[in-house]
Design a protein around this motif. Structure first.
Motif, PDB file in Angstrom:
ATOM      1  N   ASN A 131      24.705  37.157  38.422  1.00  0.00           N
ATOM      2  CA  ASN A 131      25.524  37.247  39.626  1.00  0.00           C
ATOM      3  C   ASN A 131      26.055  38.673  39.794  1.00  0.00           C
ATOM      4  O   ASN A 131      25.987  39.255  40.892  1.00  0.00           O
ATOM      5  N   ARG A 132      26.567  39.225  38.718  1.00  0.00           N
ATOM      6  CA  ARG A 132      27.086  40.601  38.787  1.00  0.00           C
ATOM      7  C   ARG A 132      25.957  41.587  39.075  1.00  0.00           C
ATOM      8  O   ARG A 132      26.109  42.496  39.910  1.00  0.00           O
ATOM      9  N   ASP A 133      24.826  41.423  38.401  1.00  0.00           N
ATOM     10  CA  ASP A 133      23.702  42.331  38.613  1.00  0.00           C
ATOM     11  C   ASP A 133      23.214  42.284  40.054  1.00  0.00           C
ATOM     12  O   ASP A 133      22.823  43.315  40.627  1.00  0.00           O
ATOM     13  N   TYR A 134      23.236  41.110  40.645  1.00  0.00           N
ATOM     14  CA  TYR A 134      22.828  40.960  42.048  1.00  0.00           C
ATOM     15  C   TYR A 134      23.747  41.780  42.952  1.00  0.00           C
ATOM     16  O   TYR A 134      23.290  42.486  43.863  1.00  0.00           O
ATOM     17  N   CYS A 135      25.050  41.700  42.695  1.00  0.00           N
ATOM     18  CA  CYS A 135      26.008  42.436  43.527  1.00  0.00           C
ATOM     19  C   CYS A 135      25.850  43.943  43.346  1.00  0.00           C
ATOM     20  O   CYS A 135      25.988  44.701  44.314  1.00  0.00           O
ATOM     21  N   ILE A 136      25.554  44.376  42.135  1.00  0.00           N
ATOM     22  CA  ILE A 136      25.321  45.799  41.901  1.00  0.00           C
ATOM     23  C   ILE A 136      24.051  46.249  42.617  1.00  0.00           C
ATOM     24  O   ILE A 136      24.016  47.306  43.269  1.00  0.00           O
ATOM     25  N   ALA A 137      23.006  45.444  42.517  1.00  0.00           N
ATOM     26  CA  ALA A 137      21.725  45.792  43.134  1.00  0.00           C
ATOM     27  C   ALA A 137      21.802  45.836  44.652  1.00  0.00           C
ATOM     28  O   ALA A 137      21.021  46.546  45.301  1.00  0.00           O
ATOM     29  N   HIS A 138      22.739  45.071  45.243  1.00  0.00           N
ATOM     30  CA  HIS A 138      22.855  45.009  46.697  1.00  0.00           C
ATOM     31  C   HIS A 138      24.071  45.784  47.221  1.00  0.00           C
ATOM     32  O   HIS A 138      24.494  45.588  48.360  1.00  0.00           O
ATOM     33  N   ALA A 139      24.607  46.670  46.388  1.00  0.00           N
ATOM     34  CA  ALA A 139      25.787  47.441  46.803  1.00  0.00           C
ATOM     35  C   ALA A 139      25.483  48.388  47.955  1.00  0.00           C
ATOM     36  O   ALA A 139      26.382  48.732  48.731  1.00  0.00           O
ATOM     37  N   SER A 140      24.241  48.818  48.082  1.00  0.00           N
ATOM     38  CA  SER A 140      23.887  49.691  49.202  1.00  0.00           C
ATOM     39  C   SER A 140      23.777  48.919  50.508  1.00  0.00           C
ATOM     40  O   SER A 140      23.897  49.499  51.591  1.00  0.00           O
ATOM     41  N   GLU A 141      23.580  47.619  50.399  1.00  0.00           N
ATOM     42  CA  GLU A 141      23.478  46.765  51.583  1.00  0.00           C
ATOM     43  C   GLU A 141      24.835  46.218  52.011  1.00  0.00           C
ATOM     44  O   GLU A 141      25.097  46.056  53.212  1.00  0.00           O
ATOM     45  N   PHE A 142      25.689  45.944  51.036  1.00  0.00           N
ATOM     46  CA  PHE A 142      27.022  45.391  51.314  1.00  0.00           C
ATOM     47  C   PHE A 142      28.077  46.300  50.701  1.00  0.00           C
ATOM     48  O   PHE A 142      28.129  46.470  49.481  1.00  0.00           O
ATOM     49  N   ARG A 143      28.939  46.870  51.537  1.00  0.00           N
ATOM     50  CA  ARG A 143      29.973  47.795  51.075  1.00  0.00           C
ATOM     51  C   ARG A 143      30.933  47.143  50.084  1.00  0.00           C
ATOM     52  O   ARG A 143      31.473  47.809  49.196  1.00  0.00           O
ATOM     53  N   THR A 144      31.155  45.826  50.235  1.00  0.00           N
ATOM     54  CA  THR A 144      32.118  45.144  49.365  1.00  0.00           C
ATOM     55  C   THR A 144      31.608  45.051  47.934  1.00  0.00           C
ATOM     56  O   THR A 144      32.409  45.093  46.986  1.00  0.00           O
ATOM     57  N   PHE A 145      30.299  44.918  47.747  1.00  0.00           N
ATOM     58  CA  PHE A 145      29.729  44.640  46.437  1.00  0.00           C
ATOM     59  C   PHE A 145      29.755  45.867  45.534  1.00  0.00           C
ATOM     60  O   PHE A 145      29.711  47.006  45.999  1.00  0.00           O
ATOM     61  N   GLY A 146      29.777  45.615  44.227  1.00  0.00           N
ATOM     62  CA  GLY A 146      29.682  46.686  43.247  1.00  0.00           C
ATOM     63  C   GLY A 146      29.943  46.170  41.855  1.00  0.00           C
ATOM     64  O   GLY A 146      30.174  44.970  41.645  1.00  0.00           O
ATOM     65  N   PRO A 147      29.945  47.030  40.866  1.00  0.00           N
ATOM     66  CA  PRO A 147      30.151  46.608  39.476  1.00  0.00           C
ATOM     67  C   PRO A 147      31.518  45.996  39.220  1.00  0.00           C
ATOM     68  O   PRO A 147      31.700  45.248  38.249  1.00  0.00           O
ATOM     69  N   ASP A 148      32.503  46.283  40.089  1.00  0.00           N
ATOM     70  CA  ASP A 148      33.831  45.696  39.964  1.00  0.00           C
ATOM     71  C   ASP A 148      34.179  44.839  41.178  1.00  0.00           C
ATOM     72  O   ASP A 148      35.359  44.586  41.460  1.00  0.00           O
ATOM     73  N   ALA A 149      33.162  44.392  41.896  1.00  0.00           N
ATOM     74  CA  ALA A 149      33.356  43.498  43.047  1.00  0.00           C
ATOM     75  C   ALA A 149      32.162  42.556  43.103  1.00  0.00           C
ATOM     76  O   ALA A 149      31.155  42.844  43.748  1.00  0.00           O
ATOM     77  N   TRP A 150      32.285  41.465  42.398  1.00  0.00           N
ATOM     78  CA  TRP A 150      31.169  40.534  42.237  1.00  0.00           C
ATOM     79  C   TRP A 150      31.741  39.145  41.976  1.00  0.00           C
ATOM     80  O   TRP A 150      32.944  38.939  41.999  1.00  0.00           O
ATOM     81  N   GLY A 151      30.867  38.179  41.729  1.00  0.00           N
ATOM     82  CA  GLY A 151      31.307  36.809  41.463  1.00  0.00           C
ATOM     83  C   GLY A 151      31.208  35.950  42.700  1.00  0.00           C
ATOM     84  O   GLY A 151      32.184  35.315  43.107  1.00  0.00           O
TER      85      GLY A 151
END
Length: 409
Positions: A257-277
């Motif tokens: 789940n966290r890796d997905y958010c990191i991988a899609h951080a360029s697509e979604f501004r909210t996502f990142g290594p400290d914004a996931w779950g």
């Protein structure tokens, strides 16, 4: 002032607890005494039975942390269980998903829910083990009343997904999700037990994301499905008869789940290594259970999760026992950088920076505050596991379902 990790967890826990304590019906003359709202401040009339289950467990945490007295906790737990036994609408021991806060009657035309009943029973058992005496007796009565066989689809040896008097039974728990508690509780029931083989008759789909090993994933890829049963049942160091380590499975799912958010951080501004779950929560267009990550859907089709940039703090918080360092880092990010996310009951339900203007939820939701509170407490002290796992029926249910220590497998 910067909070230490312990101070941050204490603050979020305490405020989460007060949701369950303050957003309850406190009128001792009311048929709905002790019932807890589904959300606040958005709806003061609708009780969530799952909120009540989390809330019964929260009472124990509040006493142990010194936020309320033991006498206060005992009285609230006993009164809540009395409401569930004597006043709350139910069918063959199963509660409706939602109840009216004042009357304890069915809310609108909602379904009779097996999973929400299981959460309520888990909370009742926890309170019973902690307080003993009449609380334990009431909890036992509540558990014994549930006719698990009535909710079972004999053709598939699976639980139905729902029941409503107007339409009968519908759908099935045919894949892995948050429902483990149903099998363990049902198998050990002293009055209406089911065949423990039910635990092995739901589908197990393997998939992965990124560099993670394959794991058994859930239909929506929503993180709560990997968390809820673990809040009460301690599955650390255990495997089932097929040698599946369900604890480790949730660890991998959390990493994915966290890796997905990191991988899609360029697509979604909210996502990142400290914004996931990503997990079921409120979003810009209302509540959705489809906030999740790949893999999802049938045979890794990855077409059932629906991310839009919405991130709920409860998604990470509920996995603190699986990935504590990464979870605490995420909670610190929310607390220090998004004051709009903070309120009377701690973190509000979610936020989304990918819409204009940015979205910040107004409500908190009971099940999200609940998984946050219980998992933080398990991480800090193991309290919920320590009391819940003392119950002989809990222990027997896991034995009947052939859950054993790894070294015994």
């Amino acid at each position: 002032m910067t909070l230490t990790d312990e101070q941050l967890l204490e603050l979020e826990s305490k405020r989460s607890f007060y949701f369950f304590w303050e957003e309850a019906n406190t009128d001792k003359e009311s048929p709905g005494y002790g019932l807890i709202v589904d959300r606040a401040p958005g709806d003061s009339e609708m009780c969530s039975v799952a909120s009540v289950g989390f809330g019964l467990t929260a009472i124990m945490i509040g006493v142990e942390r010194g936020w309320i007295s033991r006498a206060e906790g005992y009285e609230r737990a006993l009164g809540t269980l009395n409401t569930l036994l004597e006043h709350a609408d139910q069918v063959n021991g199963f509660f409706y998903h939602f109840l009216n806060m004042k009357t304890a009657r069915r809310h609108d035309n909602c379904e009779v829910s097996v999973i929400d009943t299981a959460i309520a029973v888990s909370g009742a058992i926890t309170a019973g083990e902690y307080f003993g005496c009449d609380v334990r007796e009431y909890a036992q009565r509540l558990y014994e009343r549930v006719d698990w066989n009535w909710y079972r689809n004999p053709e598939y040896n699976q639980f139905y997904m729902g029941y409503a008097p107007e339409r009968g039974f519908f759908a099935r728990w045919d894949l892995y999700a948050e429902q483990f508690m149903m099998y363990f509780l049902a198998a050990a029931s002293p009055t209406h037990p089911v065949d423990p083989s039910m635990f092995y008759d739901f589908g197990r789909q393997y998939g992965t994301f990124g560099d993670n090993p394959p794991f058994i994933y859930t239909w929506l890829g929503s993180l709560f499905t990997f968390q809820f049963s673990h809040a009460w049942f301690d599955l650390r160091g255990k495997v089932d008869r097929d040698n599946v380590d369900w604890w480790h499975n949730s660890v991998i799912a959390t990493k994915a789940n966290r890796d997905y958010c990191i991988a899609h951080a360029s697509e979604f501004r909210t996502f990142g290594p400290d914004a996931w779950g990503l997990t079921a929560c409120d979003g810009p267009n209302g509540y959705s259970g489809r906030y999740g990550t790949a893999p999802s859907g049938l045979n890794s089709s990855n077409d059932m999760h629906l991310p839009d940039g919405t991130v709920p703090p409860a998604g990470a918080a509920g996995s603190i026992v699986f990935m504590p360092e990464e979870v605490i880092s995420a909670l610190r990010n929310y607390y220090e950088n998004y004051p709009q996310m903070w309120g009377r009951y701690g973190f509000k339900d979610s936020y989304n920076l990918d819409v204009t203007p940015p979205y910040f939820a107004e409500d908190v939701i009971g099940i999200d505050k609940g998984i946050t509170l219980l998992m933080i407490e398990n991480y800090r002290s193991g309290l919920v596991w320590n009391y819940f796992m003392r119950n002989p029926y809990v222990q027997r249910g896991m034995v009947l379902c052939e859950i054993k220590d790894k070294q015994q497998s």
